[in-house]
Design a protein around this motif. Structure first.
Motif, PDB file in Angstrom:
ATOM      1  N   LEU A  66      10.826 -71.316 106.699  1.00 62.29           N
ATOM      2  CA  LEU A  66       9.340 -71.191 106.185  1.00 62.29           C
ATOM      3  C   LEU A  66       9.757 -70.245 104.532  1.00 62.29           C
ATOM      4  O   LEU A  66      10.443 -69.334 104.626  1.00 62.29           O
ATOM      5  CB  LEU A  66       8.453 -70.136 106.635  1.00 62.29           C
ATOM      6  CG  LEU A  66       7.989 -70.792 108.227  1.00 62.29           C
ATOM      7  CD1 LEU A  66       7.329 -69.875 108.880  1.00 62.29           C
ATOM      8  CD2 LEU A  66       6.878 -71.898 107.701  1.00 62.29           C
ATOM      9  N   GLY A  67       9.205 -70.907 103.489  1.00 66.96           N
ATOM     10  CA  GLY A  67       9.490 -70.491 102.318  1.00 66.96           C
ATOM     11  C   GLY A  67      10.717 -70.449 101.593  1.00 66.96           C
ATOM     12  O   GLY A  67      10.962 -69.682 100.481  1.00 66.96           O
ATOM     13  N   THR A 108      10.014 -77.359  99.094  1.00 62.73           N
ATOM     14  CA  THR A 108       8.902 -78.111  98.317  1.00 62.73           C
ATOM     15  C   THR A 108       9.319 -77.924  96.802  1.00 62.73           C
ATOM     16  O   THR A 108       9.135 -78.735  95.910  1.00 62.73           O
ATOM     17  CB  THR A 108       7.552 -77.436  98.519  1.00 62.73           C
ATOM     18  OG1 THR A 108       7.273 -77.883 100.054  1.00 62.73           O
ATOM     19  CG2 THR A 108       6.308 -78.429  97.671  1.00 62.73           C
ATOM     20  N   THR A 109       9.739 -76.768  96.489  1.00 58.36           N
ATOM     21  CA  THR A 109      10.292 -76.363  94.955  1.00 58.36           C
ATOM     22  C   THR A 109      11.363 -77.657  94.686  1.00 58.36           C
ATOM     23  O   THR A 109      11.409 -78.347  93.780  1.00 58.36           O
ATOM     24  CB  THR A 109      11.096 -75.295  94.901  1.00 58.36           C
ATOM     25  OG1 THR A 109       9.961 -74.338  95.264  1.00 58.36           O
ATOM     26  CG2 THR A 109      11.358 -74.681  93.476  1.00 58.36           C
ATOM     27  N   ASP A 137       0.330 -78.176 101.145  1.00 57.88           N
ATOM     28  CA  ASP A 137       1.477 -78.663 100.503  1.00 57.88           C
ATOM     29  C   ASP A 137       1.060 -79.759  99.721  1.00 57.88           C
ATOM     30  O   ASP A 137       1.456 -79.956  98.399  1.00 57.88           O
ATOM     31  CB  ASP A 137       2.563 -78.974 101.184  1.00 57.88           C
ATOM     32  CG  ASP A 137       3.624 -77.874 101.695  1.00 57.88           C
ATOM     33  OD1 ASP A 137       3.019 -76.609 101.113  1.00 57.88           O
ATOM     34  OD2 ASP A 137       4.463 -78.068 102.267  1.00 57.88           O
ATOM     35  N   ASP A 149      18.588 -66.108  92.066  1.00 51.23           N
ATOM     36  CA  ASP A 149      18.159 -65.119  90.920  1.00 51.23           C
ATOM     37  C   ASP A 149      17.511 -63.796  91.458  1.00 51.23           C
ATOM     38  O   ASP A 149      17.560 -62.941  90.746  1.00 51.23           O
ATOM     39  CB  ASP A 149      16.836 -65.794  90.216  1.00 51.23           C
ATOM     40  CG  ASP A 149      15.658 -66.218  91.197  1.00 51.23           C
ATOM     41  OD1 ASP A 149      15.886 -66.884  92.249  1.00 51.23           O
ATOM     42  OD2 ASP A 149      14.629 -65.894  90.716  1.00 51.23           O
ATOM     43  N   THR A 193      18.672 -71.904  92.276  1.00 48.75           N
ATOM     44  CA  THR A 193      17.771 -71.181  91.848  1.00 48.75           C
ATOM     45  C   THR A 193      16.701 -72.105  91.696  1.00 48.75           C
ATOM     46  O   THR A 193      16.745 -73.166  90.723  1.00 48.75           O
ATOM     47  CB  THR A 193      17.965 -70.380  90.579  1.00 48.75           C
ATOM     48  OG1 THR A 193      18.991 -69.377  90.752  1.00 48.75           O
ATOM     49  CG2 THR A 193      16.897 -69.755  89.949  1.00 48.75           C
ATOM     50  N   GLN A 219       1.061 -67.883  96.550  1.00 48.54           N
ATOM     51  CA  GLN A 219       2.269 -68.444  97.306  1.00 48.54           C
ATOM     52  C   GLN A 219       2.597 -67.073  97.786  1.00 48.54           C
ATOM     53  O   GLN A 219       2.991 -66.003  96.882  1.00 48.54           O
ATOM     54  CB  GLN A 219       3.315 -69.152  96.580  1.00 48.54           C
ATOM     55  CG  GLN A 219       2.899 -70.150  95.985  1.00 48.54           C
ATOM     56  CD  GLN A 219       3.578 -71.546  96.627  1.00 48.54           C
ATOM     57  OE1 GLN A 219       4.118 -71.177  97.658  1.00 48.54           O
ATOM     58  NE2 GLN A 219       3.727 -72.613  95.869  1.00 48.54           N
TER      59      GLN A 219
HETATM   60  N1  LIG Z   1      12.440 -66.188  92.911  1.00 46.84           N
HETATM   61  C1  LIG Z   1      12.648 -67.236  93.262  1.00 46.84           C
HETATM   62  N2  LIG Z   1      11.667 -67.991  94.055  1.00 46.84           N
HETATM   63  C2  LIG Z   1      11.724 -69.249  94.565  1.00 46.84           C
HETATM   64  C3  LIG Z   1      12.895 -70.058  94.541  1.00 46.84           C
HETATM   65  N3  LIG Z   1      12.741 -71.128  95.034  1.00 46.84           N
HETATM   66  C4  LIG Z   1      11.287 -70.942  95.468  1.00 46.84           C
HETATM   67  N4  LIG Z   1      10.835 -69.849  95.250  1.00 46.84           N
HETATM   68  C5  LIG Z   1       9.329 -69.436  95.407  1.00 46.84           C
HETATM   69  O1  LIG Z   1       9.491 -69.488  96.882  1.00 46.84           O
HETATM   70  C6  LIG Z   1       7.948 -69.815  97.528  1.00 46.84           C
HETATM   71  C7  LIG Z   1       8.223 -70.812  98.503  1.00 46.84           C
HETATM   72  O2  LIG Z   1       8.653 -71.850  97.826  1.00 46.84           O
HETATM   73  P1  LIG Z   1       8.604 -73.524  98.684  1.00 46.84           P
HETATM   74  O3  LIG Z   1       9.130 -74.373  97.584  1.00 46.84           O
HETATM   75  O4  LIG Z   1       7.122 -73.674  98.832  1.00 46.84           O
HETATM   76  O5  LIG Z   1       9.128 -73.314  99.934  1.00 46.84           O
HETATM   77  P2  LIG Z   1       8.966 -74.009 101.259  1.00 46.84           P
HETATM   78  O6  LIG Z   1      10.267 -74.096 101.991  1.00 46.84           O
HETATM   79  O7  LIG Z   1       8.494 -75.613 100.888  1.00 46.84           O
HETATM   80  O8  LIG Z   1       7.986 -73.499 102.022  1.00 46.84           O
HETATM   81  P3  LIG Z   1       7.044 -73.857 103.386  1.00 46.84           P
HETATM   82  O9  LIG Z   1       5.850 -74.124 102.833  1.00 46.84           O
HETATM   83  O10 LIG Z   1       7.546 -72.884 104.300  1.00 46.84           O
HETATM   84  O11 LIG Z   1       7.728 -75.315 103.824  1.00 46.84           O
HETATM   85  C8  LIG Z   1       7.361 -70.266  96.367  1.00 46.84           C
HETATM   86  O12 LIG Z   1       6.328 -69.124  95.736  1.00 46.84           O
HETATM   87  C9  LIG Z   1       8.468 -70.504  95.280  1.00 46.84           C
HETATM   88  O13 LIG Z   1       7.995 -70.589  93.866  1.00 46.84           O
HETATM   89  C10 LIG Z   1      13.889 -69.351  93.725  1.00 46.84           C
HETATM   90  O14 LIG Z   1      15.050 -70.088  93.493  1.00 46.84           O
HETATM   91  N5  LIG Z   1      13.864 -67.994  93.455  1.00 46.84           N
END
Ligand SMILES: Nc1nc2c(ncn2[C@@H]2O[C@H](COP(=O)(O)OP(=O)(O)OP(=O)(O)O)[C@@H](O)[C@H]2O)c(=O)[nH]1
Length: 318
Positions: free
Chosen positions: A11-12, A16-17, A44, A159, A185, A270
């Motif tokens: 999770l998180g 998705t990024t 999502d 980062d 990142t 988020q």
């Molecule tokens: N500081 C930082 N934040 C990040 C990075 N990659 C993603 N985020 C943040 O982390 C949060 C979660 O990112 P998502 O891409 O939604 O993560 P996910 O794995 O799809 O999350 P789920 O919804 O649980 O499936 C968001 O607020 C992003 O902007 C990174 O490299 N650095």
């Protein structure tokens, strides 16, 4: 054969990024991305570029779709009606899943095995929270499983780490697996490193989790909120501060699209534990219903307290 990349990660972690990085990239490749999510309310789709219908084409020609459950049906549909529109597939699994069932869905279906081959399991790791998930009280079996299944690891959120912390994490990962680890990142990675690399190894499906524990873990639950009405921004701010303070450690993931009173733009928030990010997004479309859609995923969440305290942020409740 059309290669399928299975993108997994807790999770998180940033899946998705990475998917948005793929969908935005000018890589000249035709990629179909399939999203699969856990949580009571599907958020999502709204956070992905240009979402709106089940299968849609993005600006660089990639196909994208959102599935809740029926992965085999979507893959069959892609291959029977749109085969000439893509040359590889990325499946983003839910943060809670081990990728085993997704692989089985593909490998046990004759139509699918005649067109697709699993290319690699790519696991995204949240560098900032990784130690917490690997150790002690907060240990998460899923994170170990996702590492064990991986053909490639992406150590994301670099980062937020200094050089030594990053190196220590890489060393730690190398004690758990021998597969390549790339640091990222915001999911920025050259796609040649993760797509169409032929790294999938069926042997990994039969692993024994090195961290198998018999400790009882609290179940992960999801609380969804989907209501209309405009929110008072000040109350919303105070509410976010207060839930972070009272429930932050238990909130593994929260995300939402909100309607703030007097604003023409959507407000997106988020969070992953105490890390929170809220910002204005694109304007609401004229035909779009201005609803508040949020989802919380975590342990020991007080559903009523979350819902009632959120409703108290609506302007009409003043
Ligand atoms: N500081 C930082 N934040 C990040 C990075 N990659 C993603 N985020 C943040 O982390 C949060 C979660 O990112 P998502 O891409 O939604 O993560 P996910 O794995 O799809 O999350 P789920 O919804 O649980 O499936 C968001 O607020 C992003 O902007 C990174 O490299 N650095």
């Amino acid at each position: 054969m059309i290669p399928i990349t299975i993108l997994t990660g807790f999770l998180g972690s940033g899946k998705t990024t990475l998917v948005n990085h793929i969908l935005k990239g000018q890589h000249g490749k035709k990629i179909a991305v399939i999203e699969n999510e856990f949580g009571e309310i599907a958020v999502d789709g709204g956070l992905m570029l240009d979402a709106g219908q089940e299968i849609f084409e993005t600006k660089n020609g990639c196909l994208c779709c959102l599935v809740r459950g029926d992965l085999a049906r979507i893959l069959e549909e892609l291959v029977t009606t749109r085969k000439d529109q893509f040359d590889m597939v990325v499946i983003e699994t839910t943060g809670m899943a081990d990728p085993g069932p997704v692989i089985q869905t593909i490998m046990l279906n004759e139509l699918l095995t005649s067109h697709f081959a699993v290319d690699a399991v790519v696991t995204m790791l949240d560098g900032y929270h990784l130690d917490r998930y690997l150790d002690g009280h907060h240990k998460e079996e899923e994170v170990y499983q996702q590492i064990a299944y991986a053909d490639i690891l992406l150590l994301n959120k670099m980062d937020l780490l200094d050089k030594d912390q990053g190196e220590q994490l890489i060393e730690r990962l190398q004690t758990l697996t021998t597969v390549p680890v790339f640091t990222t990142t915001y999911g920025t990675v050259h796609l040649d490193k993760i797509l169409n690399i032929g790294a999938f190894d069926l042997q990994r499906l039969q692993f024994d989790s090195p961290a198998h524990s018999h400790e009882r873990q609290l179940p992960m639950v999801s609380v969804g909120i989907d209501i209309d009405g405009a929110l008072c921004f000040d109350k919303l701010n105070r509410w976010i501060q207060s839930i972070l303070a009272t429930m932050g450690p238990n909130i593994y993931r929260m995300k939402g699209i909100l309607h703030v009173f007097g604003e023409q733009d959507r407000f997106i928030f988020q969070g992953v534990h105490m890390l929170f990010d809220g910002q204005q997004d694109r304007p609401w479309r004229p035909d779009e219903e201005r609803r508040n859609k949020l989802v919380f995923i975590g342990k020991d969440l007080n559903r009523n307290a979350l819902i009632e305290s959120f409703k108290a942020c609506l302007v009409q409740s003043e």
